[in-house]
Design an enzyme around this catalytic site. Structure first.
Site, PDB file in Angstrom:
ATOM      1  N   SER A 116       0.824  -1.210   0.000  1.00  0.00           N
ATOM      2  CA  SER A 116       0.000   0.000   0.000  1.00  0.00           C
ATOM      3  C   SER A 116       0.855   1.255   0.000  1.00  0.00           C
ATOM      4  CB  SER A 116      -0.851   0.040   1.270  1.00  0.00           C
ATOM      5  OG  SER A 116      -1.533  -1.157   1.455  1.00  0.00           O
ATOM      6  N   HIS A 137      -1.286  -2.857  -6.871  1.00  0.00           N
ATOM      7  CA  HIS A 137      -1.971  -2.550  -5.606  1.00  0.00           C
ATOM      8  C   HIS A 137      -3.484  -2.618  -5.780  1.00  0.00           C
ATOM      9  CE1 HIS A 137      -2.841   0.680  -2.337  1.00  0.00           C
ATOM     10  NE2 HIS A 137      -2.993  -0.534  -1.870  1.00  0.00           N
ATOM     11  N   GLU A 149      -3.720   0.022  -8.684  1.00  0.00           N
ATOM     12  CA  GLU A 149      -2.634   0.997  -8.891  1.00  0.00           C
ATOM     13  C   GLU A 149      -1.428   0.214  -9.385  1.00  0.00           C
ATOM     14  OE1 GLU A 149      -2.088   2.973  -5.060  1.00  0.00           O
ATOM     15  OE2 GLU A 149      -2.020   4.913  -6.027  1.00  0.00           O
ATOM     16  N   ASN A 187      -2.904   6.073  -1.028  1.00  0.00           N
ATOM     17  CA  ASN A 187      -2.731   6.305   0.406  1.00  0.00           C
ATOM     18  C   ASN A 187      -2.179   7.680   0.738  1.00  0.00           C
ATOM     19  OD1 ASN A 187      -3.905   4.068   1.769  1.00  0.00           O
ATOM     20  ND2 ASN A 187      -2.428   2.844   0.629  1.00  0.00           N
TER      21      ASN A 187
HETATM   22  N1  CAA Z   1     -17.392 -10.234  -2.294  1.00  0.00           N
HETATM   23  C1  CAA Z   1     -18.419 -10.159  -3.144  1.00  0.00           C
HETATM   24  N2  CAA Z   1     -19.363  -9.219  -3.098  1.00  0.00           N
HETATM   25  C2  CAA Z   1     -19.282  -8.329  -2.103  1.00  0.00           C
HETATM   26  C3  CAA Z   1     -18.237  -8.343  -1.158  1.00  0.00           C
HETATM   27  C4  CAA Z   1     -17.260  -9.345  -1.283  1.00  0.00           C
HETATM   28  N3  CAA Z   1     -16.213  -9.458  -0.458  1.00  0.00           N
HETATM   29  N4  CAA Z   1     -18.411  -7.302  -0.303  1.00  0.00           N
HETATM   30  C5  CAA Z   1     -19.516  -6.660  -0.705  1.00  0.00           C
HETATM   31  N5  CAA Z   1     -20.046  -7.276  -1.786  1.00  0.00           N
HETATM   32  C6  CAA Z   1     -21.214  -6.883  -2.556  1.00  0.00           C
HETATM   33  C7  CAA Z   1     -22.503  -7.155  -1.807  1.00  0.00           C
HETATM   34  O1  CAA Z   1     -22.960  -8.461  -2.065  1.00  0.00           O
HETATM   35  C8  CAA Z   1     -23.441  -6.107  -2.377  1.00  0.00           C
HETATM   36  O2  CAA Z   1     -23.947  -6.527  -3.625  1.00  0.00           O
HETATM   37  P1  CAA Z   1     -25.405  -6.006  -4.141  1.00  0.00           P
HETATM   38  O3  CAA Z   1     -25.302  -4.501  -4.224  1.00  0.00           O
HETATM   39  O4  CAA Z   1     -25.552  -6.643  -5.467  1.00  0.00           O
HETATM   40  O5  CAA Z   1     -26.364  -6.483  -3.090  1.00  0.00           O
HETATM   41  C9  CAA Z   1     -22.515  -4.936  -2.651  1.00  0.00           C
HETATM   42  O6  CAA Z   1     -21.193  -5.455  -2.721  1.00  0.00           O
HETATM   43  C10 CAA Z   1     -22.596  -3.906  -1.548  1.00  0.00           C
HETATM   44  O7  CAA Z   1     -22.321  -4.563  -0.289  1.00  0.00           O
HETATM   45  P2  CAA Z   1     -23.197  -4.341   1.026  1.00  0.00           P
HETATM   46  O8  CAA Z   1     -24.627  -4.074   0.635  1.00  0.00           O
HETATM   47  O9  CAA Z   1     -22.895  -5.479   1.937  1.00  0.00           O
HETATM   48  O10 CAA Z   1     -22.588  -3.073   1.754  1.00  0.00           O
HETATM   49  P3  CAA Z   1     -22.117  -1.697   1.145  1.00  0.00           P
HETATM   50  O11 CAA Z   1     -23.095  -1.146   0.164  1.00  0.00           O
HETATM   51  O12 CAA Z   1     -21.683  -0.860   2.293  1.00  0.00           O
HETATM   52  O13 CAA Z   1     -20.800  -2.098   0.331  1.00  0.00           O
HETATM   53  C11 CAA Z   1     -18.453  -2.133   0.333  1.00  0.00           C
HETATM   54  C12 CAA Z   1     -19.716  -2.678   0.958  1.00  0.00           C
HETATM   55  C13 CAA Z   1     -18.294  -2.695  -1.080  1.00  0.00           C
HETATM   56  C14 CAA Z   1     -17.281  -2.598   1.201  1.00  0.00           C
HETATM   57  C15 CAA Z   1     -18.567  -0.582   0.273  1.00  0.00           C
HETATM   58  O14 CAA Z   1     -18.917  -0.116   1.547  1.00  0.00           O
HETATM   59  C16 CAA Z   1     -17.316   0.093  -0.186  1.00  0.00           C
HETATM   60  O15 CAA Z   1     -16.968   0.074  -1.351  1.00  0.00           O
HETATM   61  N6  CAA Z   1     -16.611   0.714   0.756  1.00  0.00           N
HETATM   62  C17 CAA Z   1     -15.394   1.424   0.498  1.00  0.00           C
HETATM   63  C18 CAA Z   1     -14.253   0.477   0.685  1.00  0.00           C
HETATM   64  C19 CAA Z   1     -12.959   1.139   0.363  1.00  0.00           C
HETATM   65  O16 CAA Z   1     -12.825   2.345   0.280  1.00  0.00           O
HETATM   66  N7  CAA Z   1     -11.941   0.303   0.199  1.00  0.00           N
HETATM   67  C20 CAA Z   1     -10.629   0.745  -0.073  1.00  0.00           C
HETATM   68  C21 CAA Z   1      -9.830   0.603   1.149  1.00  0.00           C
HETATM   69  S1  CAA Z   1      -8.168   1.102   0.847  1.00  0.00           S
HETATM   70  C22 CAA Z   1      -7.418  -0.299   0.367  1.00  0.00           C
HETATM   71  O17 CAA Z   1      -7.949  -1.357   0.279  1.00  0.00           O
HETATM   72  C23 CAA Z   1      -6.021  -0.204  -0.022  1.00  0.00           C
HETATM   73  C24 CAA Z   1      -5.064   0.316   0.936  1.00  0.00           C
HETATM   74  O18 CAA Z   1      -3.960   0.520   0.505  1.00  0.00           O
HETATM   75  C25 CAA Z   1      -5.341   0.593   2.337  1.00  0.00           C
END
Ligand code: CAA
Length: 279
Positions: A116, A137, A149, A187
């Site tokens: 990251s 990434h 990325e 990040n």
């Molecule tokens: N596998 C498959 N499908 C998934 C899943 C997974 N692991 N997680 C969520 N989903 C699907 C759900 O089934 C749902 O599908 P439908 O819309 O068809 O019903 C959809 O995604 C939305 O999920 P939820 O309804 O459970 O909840 P939500 O709307 O809050 O979405 C989330 C969950 C996708 C995590 C969303 O909240 C999101 O995108 N959050 C932002 C996450 C983010 O910013 N991540 C980046 C972090 S930084 C990083 O990773 C890198 C780093 O360097 C730190």
């Protein structure tokens, strides 16, 4: 260069998700983790995720999972064209993984890191094939989020970069190239946002629920910064910020004291059941 066989090193939430999307693209994946039980937990999470995706027209979970093979040693995956390293965000640990992968893998194999924040050049320096070392990434949850990325270090060859960009597209992702500077683009932006939310919480400007509601309802973010920090892992957030703080030599990136307190107390977020919220 065609990438058919992939080894993913590290079977945490990122490594497991990466193995899943690579296997879903029809490629064979070997999954390796030094911690007992980690690959089994990753395979369980993969089945749950694939089950959700299958309901929306994705491939049957079993078809994908059967292409993922848990291995105990890197030597068991020596036919691989690509390694994607997704171990803890610790430069010394990652460098050792790169050194070993360089020794074991065939000379044509590309060594990619899901780091990251850690500059790719430092990982490349642990190998004798810096032209085949690159950052790839992914974002959590990997099966859902489309961004990859792609980070080229100075020695990374055009052929390596082209192979990774092409692979990312083939996985259904959108690659964005970023320079090899601590934290890259993602990040550099995300961690100060999370850190500022933690400062706001510590100063009592609002409670955790309130701060996250501002980001969700005011900015249209799917998750607030504190819930997102819990998802990433508070220990990982501190590790990334330490790299940013040191690499960019800028006090803006110093982790908030409250963040460090949570980590010291073993409250890592979702993975430990407690963070800014309870799970
Ligand atoms: N596998 C498959 N499908 C998934 C899943 C997974 N692991 N997680 C969520 N989903 C699907 C759900 O089934 C749902 O599908 P439908 O819309 O068809 O019903 C959809 O995604 C939305 O999920 P939820 O309804 O459970 O909840 P939500 O709307 O809050 O979405 C989330 C969950 C996708 C995590 C969303 O909240 C999101 O995108 N959050 C932002 C996450 C983010 O910013 N991540 C980046 C972090 S930084 C990083 O990773 C890198 C780093 O360097 C730190």
């Amino acid at each position: 260069m065609e990438i058919r066989r992939v080894v993913v090193i590290g079977a945490g939430q990122m490594g497991g998700g990466i193995a899943q999307v690579v296997a879903a693209s029809g490629r064979e994946v070997a999954l390796l983790d030094s911690q007992a039980g980690a690959t089994d937990r990753a395979l369980d999470a993969m089945r749950r995720s694939l089950g959700r995706l299958a309901e929306k027209g994705g491939p049957p979970a079993d078809d994908v999972v059967q292409r993922v093979r848990a291995v105990d040693r890197l030597q068991d995956a020596d036919g691989a064209d690509l390694v994607i390293e997704a171990v803890a965000e610790d430069a010394a640990v990652k460098e050792e993984v790169f050194r070993q992968a360089d020794e074991v893998l065939a000379p044509h194999a590309i060594l990619a890191s899901n780091t990251s924040s850690i500059p790719i050049a430092s990982l490349a320096a642990a190998t004798r094939r810096p032209e085949r070392v690159i950052g790839m990434h992914f974002f959590n949850p990997v099966p859902v989020l489309k961004l990859v990325e792609v980070i080229r270090a100075t020695a990374t060859s055009d052929e390596t970069a082209a192979a990774i960009v092409s692979l990312a597209r083939d996985l259904g992702k959108v690659p964005v190239e970023a320079r090899d500077v601590a934290g890259f683009v993602s990040n550099r932006i995300l961690m100060p946002f999370i850190n500022e939310a933690v400062h706001a919480l510590a100063e009592g400007i609002a409670d955790a629920e309130g701060i996250d509601t501002v980001a969700k309802l005011g900015f249209g973010h799917p998750l607030g910064p504190l819930a997102l920090a819990d998802l990433i892992g508070l220990d990982t957030c501190v590790a990334i910020m330490d790299v940013l703080h040191e690499g960019l030599d800028d006090p803006r990136f110093e982790p908030a004291a409250l963040l460090r307190e949570h980590v010291a107390a073993g409250r890592f977020g979702r993975k430990s059941g407690e963070g800014f919220f309870s799970y």
